[in-house]
Design a protein around this motif. Sequence first.
Motif, PDB file in Angstrom:
ATOM      1  N   VAL A 142      82.133   7.584 -10.663  1.00  0.00           N
ATOM      2  CA  VAL A 142      82.154   7.731 -12.262  1.00  0.00           C
ATOM      3  C   VAL A 142      80.794   7.846 -12.919  1.00  0.00           C
ATOM      4  O   VAL A 142      80.472   8.659 -13.713  1.00  0.00           O
ATOM      5  CB  VAL A 142      82.817   6.586 -12.828  1.00  0.00           C
ATOM      6  N   GLU A 143      79.812   7.027 -12.286  1.00  0.00           N
ATOM      7  CA  GLU A 143      78.298   6.905 -12.697  1.00  0.00           C
ATOM      8  C   GLU A 143      77.682   8.347 -12.561  1.00  0.00           C
ATOM      9  O   GLU A 143      76.893   8.837 -13.206  1.00  0.00           O
ATOM     10  CB  GLU A 143      77.603   6.006 -12.022  1.00  0.00           C
ATOM     11  N   SER A 144      78.021   9.036 -11.401  1.00  0.00           N
ATOM     12  CA  SER A 144      77.339  10.461 -11.050  1.00  0.00           C
ATOM     13  C   SER A 144      78.077  11.327 -11.997  1.00  0.00           C
ATOM     14  O   SER A 144      77.343  12.102 -12.440  1.00  0.00           O
ATOM     15  CB  SER A 144      77.660  10.697  -9.603  1.00  0.00           C
ATOM     16  N   VAL A 145      79.329  11.349 -12.386  1.00  0.00           N
ATOM     17  CA  VAL A 145      79.690  12.119 -13.234  1.00  0.00           C
ATOM     18  C   VAL A 145      79.226  11.991 -14.643  1.00  0.00           C
ATOM     19  O   VAL A 145      78.812  13.108 -15.359  1.00  0.00           O
ATOM     20  CB  VAL A 145      81.254  12.352 -13.421  1.00  0.00           C
ATOM     21  N   ALA A 146      78.960  10.715 -15.229  1.00  0.00           N
ATOM     22  CA  ALA A 146      78.411  10.388 -16.350  1.00  0.00           C
ATOM     23  C   ALA A 146      77.164  10.944 -16.572  1.00  0.00           C
ATOM     24  O   ALA A 146      76.625  11.176 -17.669  1.00  0.00           O
ATOM     25  CB  ALA A 146      78.623   9.037 -16.481  1.00  0.00           C
ATOM     26  N   ASP A 147      76.345  10.804 -15.329  1.00  0.00           N
ATOM     27  CA  ASP A 147      74.818  11.131 -15.700  1.00  0.00           C
ATOM     28  C   ASP A 147      74.562  12.453 -15.027  1.00  0.00           C
ATOM     29  O   ASP A 147      73.624  12.989 -14.843  1.00  0.00           O
ATOM     30  CB  ASP A 147      74.115  10.232 -14.585  1.00  0.00           C
ATOM     31  N   GLU A 148      75.593  13.500 -14.822  1.00  0.00           N
ATOM     32  CA  GLU A 148      75.330  14.851 -14.271  1.00  0.00           C
ATOM     33  C   GLU A 148      74.562  15.677 -15.270  1.00  0.00           C
ATOM     34  O   GLU A 148      73.951  16.592 -14.835  1.00  0.00           O
ATOM     35  CB  GLU A 148      76.450  15.357 -13.984  1.00  0.00           C
ATOM     36  N   ASP A 149      74.580  15.246 -16.637  1.00  0.00           N
ATOM     37  CA  ASP A 149      73.935  16.209 -17.416  1.00  0.00           C
ATOM     38  C   ASP A 149      72.252  15.814 -17.321  1.00  0.00           C
ATOM     39  O   ASP A 149      71.531  16.880 -17.692  1.00  0.00           O
ATOM     40  CB  ASP A 149      74.034  15.880 -18.878  1.00  0.00           C
ATOM     41  N   GLU A 150      72.000  14.765 -16.751  1.00  0.00           N
ATOM     42  CA  GLU A 150      70.440  14.607 -16.389  1.00  0.00           C
ATOM     43  C   GLU A 150      70.130  15.283 -15.060  1.00  0.00           C
ATOM     44  O   GLU A 150      70.211  14.672 -14.004  1.00  0.00           O
ATOM     45  CB  GLU A 150      70.321  13.261 -16.401  1.00  0.00           C
ATOM     46  N   GLU A 151      69.766  16.431 -15.289  1.00  0.00           N
ATOM     47  CA  GLU A 151      69.247  17.130 -13.856  1.00  0.00           C
ATOM     48  C   GLU A 151      67.934  16.955 -13.583  1.00  0.00           C
ATOM     49  O   GLU A 151      67.092  16.843 -14.443  1.00  0.00           O
ATOM     50  CB  GLU A 151      69.339  18.657 -14.167  1.00  0.00           C
ATOM     51  N   PHE A 152      67.742  16.555 -12.264  1.00  0.00           N
ATOM     52  CA  PHE A 152      66.178  16.332 -11.689  1.00  0.00           C
ATOM     53  C   PHE A 152      66.177  16.655 -10.275  1.00  0.00           C
ATOM     54  O   PHE A 152      66.945  16.332  -9.748  1.00  0.00           O
ATOM     55  CB  PHE A 152      65.995  14.707 -11.917  1.00  0.00           C
ATOM     56  N   ASP A 153      65.118  17.406 -10.212  1.00  0.00           N
ATOM     57  CA  ASP A 153      64.710  17.914  -8.872  1.00  0.00           C
ATOM     58  C   ASP A 153      63.780  17.094  -8.237  1.00  0.00           C
ATOM     59  O   ASP A 153      62.850  17.111  -8.761  1.00  0.00           O
ATOM     60  CB  ASP A 153      64.421  19.453  -8.813  1.00  0.00           C
ATOM     61  N   ILE A 154      64.083  16.248  -7.280  1.00  0.00           N
ATOM     62  CA  ILE A 154      62.995  15.391  -6.837  1.00  0.00           C
ATOM     63  C   ILE A 154      61.714  16.011  -5.993  1.00  0.00           C
ATOM     64  O   ILE A 154      60.757  15.642  -6.050  1.00  0.00           O
ATOM     65  CB  ILE A 154      63.831  14.381  -5.860  1.00  0.00           C
ATOM     66  N   LEU A 155      62.068  17.288  -5.445  1.00  0.00           N
ATOM     67  CA  LEU A 155      61.430  17.907  -4.767  1.00  0.00           C
ATOM     68  C   LEU A 155      60.314  18.782  -5.496  1.00  0.00           C
ATOM     69  O   LEU A 155      59.467  19.476  -5.134  1.00  0.00           O
ATOM     70  CB  LEU A 155      61.849  18.796  -3.653  1.00  0.00           C
ATOM     71  N   ASP A 156      61.025  19.256  -6.753  1.00  0.00           N
ATOM     72  CA  ASP A 156      60.182  20.281  -7.814  1.00  0.00           C
ATOM     73  C   ASP A 156      60.324  19.576  -9.365  1.00  0.00           C
ATOM     74  O   ASP A 156      61.083  19.970  -9.821  1.00  0.00           O
ATOM     75  CB  ASP A 156      60.797  21.531  -7.637  1.00  0.00           C
ATOM     76  N   ASN A 157      59.482  19.027  -9.611  1.00  0.00           N
ATOM     77  CA  ASN A 157      59.388  18.410 -10.821  1.00  0.00           C
ATOM     78  C   ASN A 157      57.784  18.313 -11.521  1.00  0.00           C
ATOM     79  O   ASN A 157      56.903  18.931 -10.693  1.00  0.00           O
ATOM     80  CB  ASN A 157      59.890  16.890 -10.984  1.00  0.00           C
ATOM     81  N   GLU A 158      57.602  17.872 -12.623  1.00  0.00           N
ATOM     82  CA  GLU A 158      56.405  18.082 -13.173  1.00  0.00           C
ATOM     83  C   GLU A 158      55.368  17.080 -12.385  1.00  0.00           C
ATOM     84  O   GLU A 158      54.023  17.151 -12.636  1.00  0.00           O
ATOM     85  CB  GLU A 158      56.319  17.571 -14.671  1.00  0.00           C
ATOM     86  N   ILE A 159      55.707  16.046 -11.542  1.00  0.00           N
ATOM     87  CA  ILE A 159      54.775  15.329 -10.954  1.00  0.00           C
ATOM     88  C   ILE A 159      54.431  15.806  -9.605  1.00  0.00           C
ATOM     89  O   ILE A 159      53.046  15.622  -9.146  1.00  0.00           O
ATOM     90  CB  ILE A 159      55.302  13.868 -10.817  1.00  0.00           C
ATOM     91  N   LEU A 160      55.297  16.354  -8.921  1.00  0.00           N
ATOM     92  CA  LEU A 160      54.944  16.894  -7.580  1.00  0.00           C
ATOM     93  C   LEU A 160      56.059  17.961  -7.362  1.00  0.00           C
ATOM     94  O   LEU A 160      57.186  18.129  -7.781  1.00  0.00           O
ATOM     95  CB  LEU A 160      54.958  15.810  -6.465  1.00  0.00           C
ATOM     96  N   GLN A 161      55.457  18.888  -6.359  1.00  0.00           N
ATOM     97  CA  GLN A 161      56.167  19.900  -5.989  1.00  0.00           C
ATOM     98  C   GLN A 161      55.767  20.001  -4.575  1.00  0.00           C
ATOM     99  O   GLN A 161      54.912  20.225  -3.738  1.00  0.00           O
ATOM    100  CB  GLN A 161      55.675  21.330  -6.361  1.00  0.00           C
ATOM    101  N   ILE A 162      57.199  20.156  -3.626  1.00  0.00           N
ATOM    102  CA  ILE A 162      57.151  20.077  -2.204  1.00  0.00           C
ATOM    103  C   ILE A 162      57.630  21.620  -1.664  1.00  0.00           C
ATOM    104  O   ILE A 162      58.811  21.820  -2.004  1.00  0.00           O
ATOM    105  CB  ILE A 162      57.687  19.085  -1.612  1.00  0.00           C
ATOM    106  N   ASP A 163      56.790  22.295  -1.089  1.00  0.00           N
ATOM    107  CA  ASP A 163      57.360  23.718  -0.806  1.00  0.00           C
ATOM    108  C   ASP A 163      57.684  23.732   0.728  1.00  0.00           C
ATOM    109  O   ASP A 163      56.643  23.537   1.598  1.00  0.00           O
ATOM    110  CB  ASP A 163      56.250  24.532  -1.012  1.00  0.00           C
ATOM    111  N   PHE A 164      58.728  24.037   1.092  1.00  0.00           N
ATOM    112  CA  PHE A 164      59.220  24.093   2.475  1.00  0.00           C
ATOM    113  C   PHE A 164      58.960  25.219   3.364  1.00  0.00           C
ATOM    114  O   PHE A 164      59.467  25.543   4.150  1.00  0.00           O
ATOM    115  CB  PHE A 164      60.814  23.816   2.641  1.00  0.00           C
ATOM    116  N   THR A 165      58.125  26.204   2.584  1.00  0.00           N
ATOM    117  CA  THR A 165      57.897  27.571   3.198  1.00  0.00           C
ATOM    118  C   THR A 165      57.267  27.447   4.541  1.00  0.00           C
ATOM    119  O   THR A 165      57.694  28.104   5.537  1.00  0.00           O
ATOM    120  CB  THR A 165      57.084  28.538   2.253  1.00  0.00           C
ATOM    121  N   PRO A 166      56.283  26.652   4.820  1.00  0.00           N
ATOM    122  CA  PRO A 166      55.554  26.660   6.164  1.00  0.00           C
ATOM    123  C   PRO A 166      56.717  26.269   7.306  1.00  0.00           C
ATOM    124  O   PRO A 166      56.793  26.594   8.458  1.00  0.00           O
ATOM    125  CB  PRO A 166      54.560  25.357   6.105  1.00  0.00           C
TER     126      PRO A 166
END
Length: 767
Positions: free
Chosen positions: A248-272
């Motif tokens: 229920v909490e996950s559905v209620a909070d689904e509007d708040e999208e957040f990419d833990i690997l790509d955000n304004e603080i850090l970006q982690i590229d798995f290309t290597p």
Amino acid sequence: MPYAIEQRVDPDVSAQQITLSSLESQYFDHLIPAIEDAGTGGKGQQLLQSLAHFSIEREAEIESICSTNRQGFASASSQLLLVSEQSRGLMADIHALSRSTQTSTETLAREKKVLVESRAVRQNIDEANEALRDCLEVLRLANQVYDLLGRKSHYSALRALDELQDVHLLKITKYKIADTIQNSIPDTKKLIADAVMTDLNTWLFRIRETSQLLGEVAFFHVEQRRARHKDRGEKLMSLGNFKLNSAVESVADEDEEFDILDNEILQIDFTPLFECMHIHDALGQREKFKVDYASTRRQQKDLLMPSSITLVDPEGSSLSGLLEGIAGFAIIEKSTMSKARGFRSLADVEELWDSMCQTAIALVSTALPEVTNAELLLKIKGIIALFIQTMTSYDYPVQKLDTFLLALFDKYAELLKRRFSDDFQEIVSTDDYMPMPIHKSDEYDKVVNVSWYTPEKPRQELRFPCILPFSQMYPLCCIDIRNFLNQFYFFSDDHFQHLKVIDDTLKASLDELLCGKVCQSLVDRLSTQYLGQIVQILINLEHFEIACQELEHLLIAARSDASASGAVVLKATEDFRNSKKTAEKRIFELVNSKIDDLIGTAEYDWMASTFETEPSNYMQTLTRYLSNIMNTVLLGLPTEIKELIYFDALSHAATMILSLPLSPDVKCINPNGVAALAQDVHYLTEFVATLNNPILRENLDELRQTVSLMQAENSDEFYDVATRNKKYGRVDAMNGPTLLEKLTSAVHTPAKPDKLTALSSRFGMKT
């Protein structure tokens, strides 16, 4: 079955078509089918006859034409002869031209031979050029591989190497350079593999360095989710029943999208990593690469874990850094699993996770003894709970961490008990054990709000200053009890799965504190000889019993485990109730001891020669003492307890007074001695009558009836059962004869009749 209808060809028609053909192709187009038909149908002779017949017709036609145009034919023949002659001249020219042509042809043939030979040379040169170009192209591609390696385009270099091997080398297989390049390809592939592994190790090092930052961002994101969930729960109560990370909490909070690997603080590229995987796939070394990568991650995991941590730093940075690093490492592993399916197995990832959890638990357990502050331990629990909630959102098992929280809770409960035990001990030991004075209304309101106390008078009827029945220790202990409850339930905030443990431990801890530190301390103080202090302890015990009853209801309402049911019974409630009886007994002891002391001062002359007109001094002191303690020391006690104390005191006094003439030292009693005793008993009876309590007055019946028996004219009535039950029913069957025996054996010394009669009428006794 359908059958084919044979198409028959008329030989005459065929012959006509063949002869009329103007073109060679048409001639053969008509001739070939006619011959085939003649051959297959056996009509070849007919075709020949048709052709002969057609030839005869045409010759006849020509003769007809010639006979009709003879003159013209003659002229034409002359012309033909002229043409023939001219033709011979032309033939001579042609022969001459032919010889000239032959000579030219021989020359041309010689030149052609030279040309052919030169073309062969030219072809050889072209082939050599083409071979050289192919070799140069191969060399260019080989150099391009190294150029791509230099630009760190490892996958492009590998693809170029494959193209070189699969396409271009096949064109120059007959040259020795092809073997040289072919033999260098395995070394080049190894060089590519080493280069890409070097880049991957650099990427892994950066990942390890950013693991703590990644974990910090993950913690921050979960804290924001927690705050949003709390706000939603306050706005909509039904949502508050669901925990963080629930569906229920996950559905209620689904509007708040957040990419833990790509955000304004850090970006982690798995290309290597992907490039390295592709290259090792292309090299056929995927399994080896998986093993090497797993080994590297295990080594990085070991490097991530410190040898020790401290839990007493104010900011909790040591523990936070450890858990943030573990969280970042584990998130990378989960992301690797989802982005590169089949590369990292769930067993390997959970093995690393389990190892990190065990190490973290061991580090915290080692550092835990240095924590002596409950608030600090609560902060430590909050950090671990945030870590658990964060990792639960990534589907990591957290059972071991949940179990470890039990150990933290035990430590937390012990620290709280130790602190509040000291507080209770100080409160009890420093109390003045006097009724608590209240000077202001706001002070009164504070005491009533924190205490489980129901005032006898309404708030508006109170006048300040006023006195509350309990001493100062009671509201102070109530404040500590409420703080103890609140701080216990603080541990269940955020995340704690063992809610029943909190309820059970809280109940046991409250019992331990209230019984051991409050109740027992009060009981220990009952040894004092100061009656006022004992009375105050009894009053405090009364209020503590009420507080425990209210506390039981509060514990039911505040249960952490909503599924729990049934009543909550504190052992302290019964302890305070029993301690009240102990305090009452102690009051009885002191009051009775004082009564014993006062009655012990009685100096009856049982064989007095004169009659005393005033009550004894001890009796006056005794009644004054009983009146004083009732109006002063015992004033704050509940009415039923005061009556009980008075009842017991009067009963004891009556027993002790009655024991005076029953003493073995008293051998004889004369009427003057009985009259003195009767006067004191009457004085005591009048005092009890002023208390307006018939039950207390009945407590003196045995004493009064015994004195009446001693003053009876006919003492033999006592031995008549009916009369005795009617007049002396409360007189002890053994004491009555004993006293009568002492009375009858006395030597009577009669007093003056008028004075004795007057005293007898005054006290309502027979003389």
